[in-house]
Design an enzyme around this catalytic site. Structure first.
Site, PDB file in Angstrom:
ATOM      1  N   LEU A   1       0.861  -1.186   0.000  1.00  0.00           N
ATOM      2  CA  LEU A   1       0.000   0.000   0.000  1.00  0.00           C
ATOM      3  C   LEU A   1       0.894   1.230   0.000  1.00  0.00           C
ATOM      4  CD1 LEU A   1      -2.436  -1.025   2.907  1.00  0.00           C
ATOM      5  CD2 LEU A   1      -2.743  -1.447   0.457  1.00  0.00           C
ATOM      6  N   CYS A   2       0.629   2.176  -0.871  1.00  0.00           N
ATOM      7  CA  CYS A   2       1.406   3.412  -0.909  1.00  0.00           C
ATOM      8  C   CYS A   2       1.199   4.179   0.391  1.00  0.00           C
ATOM      9  CB  CYS A   2       0.977   4.283  -2.078  1.00  0.00           C
ATOM     10  SG  CYS A   2       1.594   5.970  -1.945  1.00  0.00           S
ATOM     11  N   VAL A   3       2.300   4.579   1.027  1.00  0.00           N
ATOM     12  CA  VAL A   3       2.195   5.221   2.336  1.00  0.00           C
ATOM     13  C   VAL A   3       1.460   6.563   2.258  1.00  0.00           C
ATOM     14  CG1 VAL A   3       4.545   6.210   2.182  1.00  0.00           C
ATOM     15  CG2 VAL A   3       3.443   5.943   4.409  1.00  0.00           C
TER      16      VAL A   3
ATOM     17  N   ALA B   1      -2.171   5.940   1.641  1.00  0.00           N
ATOM     18  CA  ALA B   1      -2.770   5.282   2.807  1.00  0.00           C
ATOM     19  C   ALA B   1      -2.993   6.276   3.945  1.00  0.00           C
ATOM     20  CB  ALA B   1      -1.881   4.126   3.274  1.00  0.00           C
TER      21      ALA B   1
END
Lengths: 133, 130, 100
Positions: B77-79, B82
């Site tokens: 998941l892209c930080v 997210a």
């Protein structure tokens, strides 16, 4: 060996987040020393228009960030002529995007290249990775 | 062949997560390798374990978790995406002063560099989105 | 190159734009709501039929079925494939561009 990455932008800014988050990928990707190009077509050309003012929306105006792309060595920015014309726009309506060419005594040059749909099709074909937002 | 997959939409609203899952299953059945599945934009909502669909509906999040466990697939998941959308692991929750985390099993949170790396390392990168 | 399109051509210009940028010898795969572009007798069918002279067209069968589109309604010459066929296309063409 570096790969040729093309970021395809077909959506207008602000109505959805895609334009902003696409730009974030480009900025991060610039650190990977790949061969990067950006394409703006269809409503994506609206991302590059001058005069964006978002204060009354309460959202961030990220259009100045495009002007920083040259500093990240992202200087192949293809804008499709047919898409501009279909929207009653010309190059004068777009942000002036430039870079300093290290192979030419750091001369300031335009990053935006106006291309036809047919030329853009060839540019797409010449890539290794195409990311669409 | 080595595939990377980008999922740009959340579960349930758009079909992208289903298509990405069906594609991934078919690729694995054919003996291909999935180098990474990267979740961006609303796609990060594929990674919250609080998802509770009706019993007669598919559980899209659990489906990813099971796939990751069975085939050791890297689900990222892209930080930045997210954080915007309230998806956090324990570290992220602590760092941002939140009282809970919600990341589902088999997912990890990392930077956008993982998407670029996925494009560099895989033979093919395919995007599912809106 | 393989192009995927997931929008109905009756709603958005995505398929039209894709066709304008698909070079001879490339392939277009219609997925999700893009499968409406594979139907005969719509306002947009002629655009697809004309593009098929230079570009191969494919459509995802499970997406057609889900939408109640019988195979007999699909434009002649468009190949109906499953997810396994989708994977084969991605492998066959050197890169994929998703028209979103």
């Amino acid at each position: 060996m570096s790969k040729r990455f093309l970021y395809v932008n077909r959506k207008a800014p602000y109505g959805t987040i895609y334009a902003l988050e696409s730009l974030e990928v480009v900025l991060i990707g610039a650190a990977f020393e790949q061969d990067v190009s950006l394409a703006f077509l269809d409503d994506g050309v609206f991302q590059l228009t001058r005069g964006q003012q978002t204060d009354e929306l309460g959202v961030k105006n990220f259009s100045p960030t495009y002007k920083a792309l040259g500093d990240y060595d992202v200087n192949k920015i293809y804008v499709e002529r047919e898409s501009l014309e279909a929207r009653g726009l010309s190059l004068d309506d777009l942000l002036p995007l430039t870079y300093e060419d290290e192979d030419d005594d750091w001369a300031e040059k335009d990053s935006i290249k106006l291309v036809s749909a047919a030329e853009l099709a060839e540019i797409m074909q010449a890539q290794d990775v195409v990311l669409s937002f | 062949m080595k595939f990377s997959i980008l999922v740009s939409e959340g579960p349930y609203t758009h079909q992208a997560a289903d298509t990405a899952y069906n594609f991934t299953q078919a690729a694995l059945e054919k003996g291909h390798e999935i180098y990474r599945i990267f979740f961006y934009h609303d796609g990060v909502n594929n990674g919250t374990r609080l998802t509770t669909p009706p019993q007669d509906d598919r559980n899209i999040v659990n489906r990813w978790s099971e796939l990751a466990q069975e085939h050791e697939i890297d689900l990222v998941l892209c930080v930045a995406a997210a954080q915007r959308r309230g998806i956090a692991d324990a570290d992220e929750a602590r760092r941002n002063g939140k009282d809970a985390d919600n990341i589902a099993a088999g997912f990890r949170i990392s930077g956008l560099g993982q998407l670029i790396d996925a494009g560099i390392e895989a033979d093919r990168l395919i995007t599912f989105g809106d | 190159m393989l192009h995927t399109v997931n929008k109905s051509p009756l709603d958005r210009n995505t398929l039209e734009s894709c066709i304008q940028h698909a070079l001879k010898g490339s392939a277009v795969l219609l997925i999700e709501d893009g499968v409406y572009g594979a139907m005969q007798g719509t306002q947009k069918s002629p655009m697809v039929e004309s593009a098929m002279k230079a570009v191969s067209f494919y459509v995802i069968g499970p997406d057609l079925k889900a939408r109640g589109i019988d195979a007999s309604r699909v434009i002649d010459g468009i190949d109906i494939i499953d997810y396994s066929g989708f994977v084969d296309l991605v492998a066959k063409y050197d890169k994929t561009q998703s028209w979103l």
